[in-house]
Design an enzyme around this catalytic site. Structure first.
Site, mmCIF file in Angstrom:
data_model
loop_
_atom_site.group_PDB
_atom_site.id
_atom_site.type_symbol
_atom_site.label_atom_id
_atom_site.label_comp_id
_atom_site.label_asym_id
_atom_site.label_seq_id
_atom_site.Cartn_x
_atom_site.Cartn_y
_atom_site.Cartn_z
ATOM 1 C CD GLU A 104 -5.550 34.580 -24.933
ATOM 2 O OE1 GLU A 104 -5.136 33.833 -24.024
ATOM 3 O OE2 GLU A 104 -5.942 34.135 -26.023
ATOM 4 C CB CYS B 2 0.236 35.527 -19.584
ATOM 5 S SG CYS B 2 0.696 35.463 -21.321
#
Ligand code: NAP
Length: 520
Positions: free
Chosen positions: A257, A296
């Site tokens: 990720e 994020c």
């Protein structure tokens, strides 16, 4: 000297042999605690987790392991106040931002406890129905999923020390796979404290949960073929991880990720006074300022029709002007600080780079901080940038400034807008704003190709929707390409990563003896 936090490996608490790295209060600039991983026997740590922890977890059924998750959630809930204090001190977060991390983690664990209970008292899962391989189905093929016989190593980012552990740990433990967590050093305290509370409560079998705080040196070298690695962090570190021989030679399964230049898109055909514009402006300002933009999933690019560029800029600026930035202990403050002075410098540097291709449409930097010394505190004011060159300003589609910064980008028509969104080269999330269901559905389907999640905001869900950047355990988290190519959460889909799939080819009586199971 401040306290040196212990690591938990091989079933016991052990401190590193070095002086340790200092964890700081990013608002006051004072030292809080230290972490250190030098001198630890990593081989023994991985072997104990893999063998002792793995065996104990695999001896349980899915329903029994689901019960463990419920008990972990209860332990964390009981110590919640301590987590809020640590988060404010070490991450500089206001209460609402702490909630995303702490309560988000507890909520995710609770959801997996609930879903896991439905899997029942079985030891493996079937994947689809049996299919015939011979006449009259006398010989058949059935796919099953069994927990991988390895350890799950988590190398996490600094922005979610709570949720970042539990959103991965919940599906791993439910699958029967032991965990070694290596939190990012800057904010490792909260992770360490949560693990400490869970270990002290005696909820988990020995070896099921280990924590190593400090340098990542040597961790990847311990990985064996049946282990899995889940990494969350920057694209640069991700590239180093991908080139490690554990991945290239031993095919250790790896989930990444990484960073992402997410966008928000206002569909064409709306008036400046429309609800769609109001909803977009509110969501953009929220996303820029929650956790000081250190998410994020935060909105980095805002795509609007050329004719609404000025009005949308004003609407977002009006929202940002209300945001008070400073010491999170002061009740008047709505946005606290970045996690460190190093991150503050990195954000200012990134902002200055973007400013070479953009202009500031709202610049909070002129405003004073509340109750915080600008020479010490890592508090960054929000800045909205804008460009009139959507195609030529490559940097705005490529660069993630990990702070309260986003860029407004005008588009000509819908085709142009969608092409600009795809220029993120694979993102975690795109949100779309409008009121025409057919147009929204068509745009969502187009954007799905390069986004792990598409979040559609219409006036009827104005008060209900879960937020552009909020990662819900029910939905997939991860994105293709630039975003790392990972896939987490999405309900029980998350269990796939921790299982091995195998095709059983046998007579029906053997397949029946394998037992009735529920598919993931
Ligand atoms: P980072 O610098 O890449 O660090 C991430 C983790 O990797 C930390 O635990 C770090 O340890 C460790 N690490 C550093 N060098 C390593 C190496 N050579 N081998 C193995 N591990 C190593 O990222 P960050 O600055 O903490 O996080 C910010 C970034 O994460 C942002 O770009 C953000 O977009 C991304 N992020 C993505 C997601 C997502 O779900 N997609 C979620 C959150 C954040 P130390 O801390 O000890 O250096």
């Amino acid at each position: 000297m401040t306290e040196l936090l212990a690591n938990h490996i091989a079933g016991r608490w052990q401190v590193g042999s070095g002086p340790g790295s200092r964890l700081m209060d990013p608002v006051l600039g004072t030292e809080l605690v230290r972490v250190d991983a030098s001198g630890l026997d990593l081989h023994a740590a991985f072997a104990f987790a893999r063998d002792t922890g793995g065996q104990a977890l695999r001896a349980m059924s899915y329903a029994q392991r689901a019960q463990l998750l419920a008990e972990i959630a209860a332990v964390l809930q009981a110590h919640r106040d301590a987590y809020y204090e640590i988060s404010t001190a070490n991450s500089g977060t206001v209460k609402n931002d702490t909630a995303v991390d702490v309560d988000g983690g507890i909520y995710t664990l609770s959801q997996y406890a609930k879903w896991g209970a439905t899997l029942g008292n079985v030891k493996h899962l079937s994947d689809g129905a049996a299919v015939a391989l011979a006449k009259e189905a006398a010989f058949q093929s059935l796919h099953i999923q069994v927990p991988t016989r390895g350890v799950a190593l988590f190398i996490n980012a600094f922005n979610f020390p709570g949720w970042g552990l539990w959103e991965k740990a919940a599906p791993a433990l439910l699958s029967g796979v032991p965990i070694i967590i290596k939190p990012a050093t800057a904010t490792a305290w909260l992770t360490q404290r949560m693990v400490r509370d869970v270990i002290d409560a005696g909820v988990l079998p020995p070896g099921a949960l280990s924590i190593i705080c400090g340098s990542a040196a040597g961790l990847m070298d311990q990985l064996q073929p049946m282990d899995v690695l889940s990494f969350t962090g920057s694209a640069d570190t991700a590239a180093t991880i991908r080139s490690h021989h554990a991945i290239t030679r031993h095919s250790v399964r790896c989930n990444i990720e990484a960073d992402s230049v997410n966008s928000a898109l206002l569909l064409p055909g709306h008036a400046a006074s429309s609800e769609a514009v109001t909803l977009l402006a509110r969501e953009v300002a929220r996303e820029m300022t929650i956790k000081s933009g250190q998410k994020c999933t935060a909105i980095r690019r805002i795509l609007v029709p050329q004719n609404l560029y000025d009005e949308v800029a004003q609407a977002i600026a009006a929202q940002l002007a209300k945001v008070t930035v400073g010491n999170p202990h002061n009740d008047a403050v709505r946005m606290g600080s970045l996690v460190s002075r190093a991150q503050y410098d990195s954000v200012q540097q990134g902002l200055n780079q973007l400013l070479t291709h953009t202009t500031a449409l709202y610049d909070g930097r002129a405003k004073a901080l509340v109750d915080a010394d600008p020479g010490i505190a890592a508090c960054a004011q929000p800045v909205l940038l804008g460009t009139q060159d959507p195609d030529g300003s490559a940097l705005v589609h490529e660069m993630e400034v990990f702070g309260p910064v986003a860029t407004l980008i005008p588009y000509r028509d819908l085709e142009h807008a969608l092409a600009l969104a795809h220029r993120g080269q694979g993102s975690l999330v795109c949100s779309i704003y409008g009121d025409d269901s057919d147009a929204l559905a068509a745009a969502a389907s187009d954007l799905a190709a390069s986004h792990g999640r598409v979040h559609v905001v219409t006036p009827d869900v104005a008060k209900l929707h879960t937020g552009h950047g909020n990662v819900m355990p029910q939905s997939l988290h991860g994105g293709p390409g630039r975003a790392g190519g990972g896939a987490e959460l999405g309900g029980l889909r998350a269990l796939d990563f921790y299982h091995r799939k195998s095709a059983m080819q046998a007579a029906p009586c053997v397949l029946q003896a394998l037992g009735a199971t529920t598919g993931v």
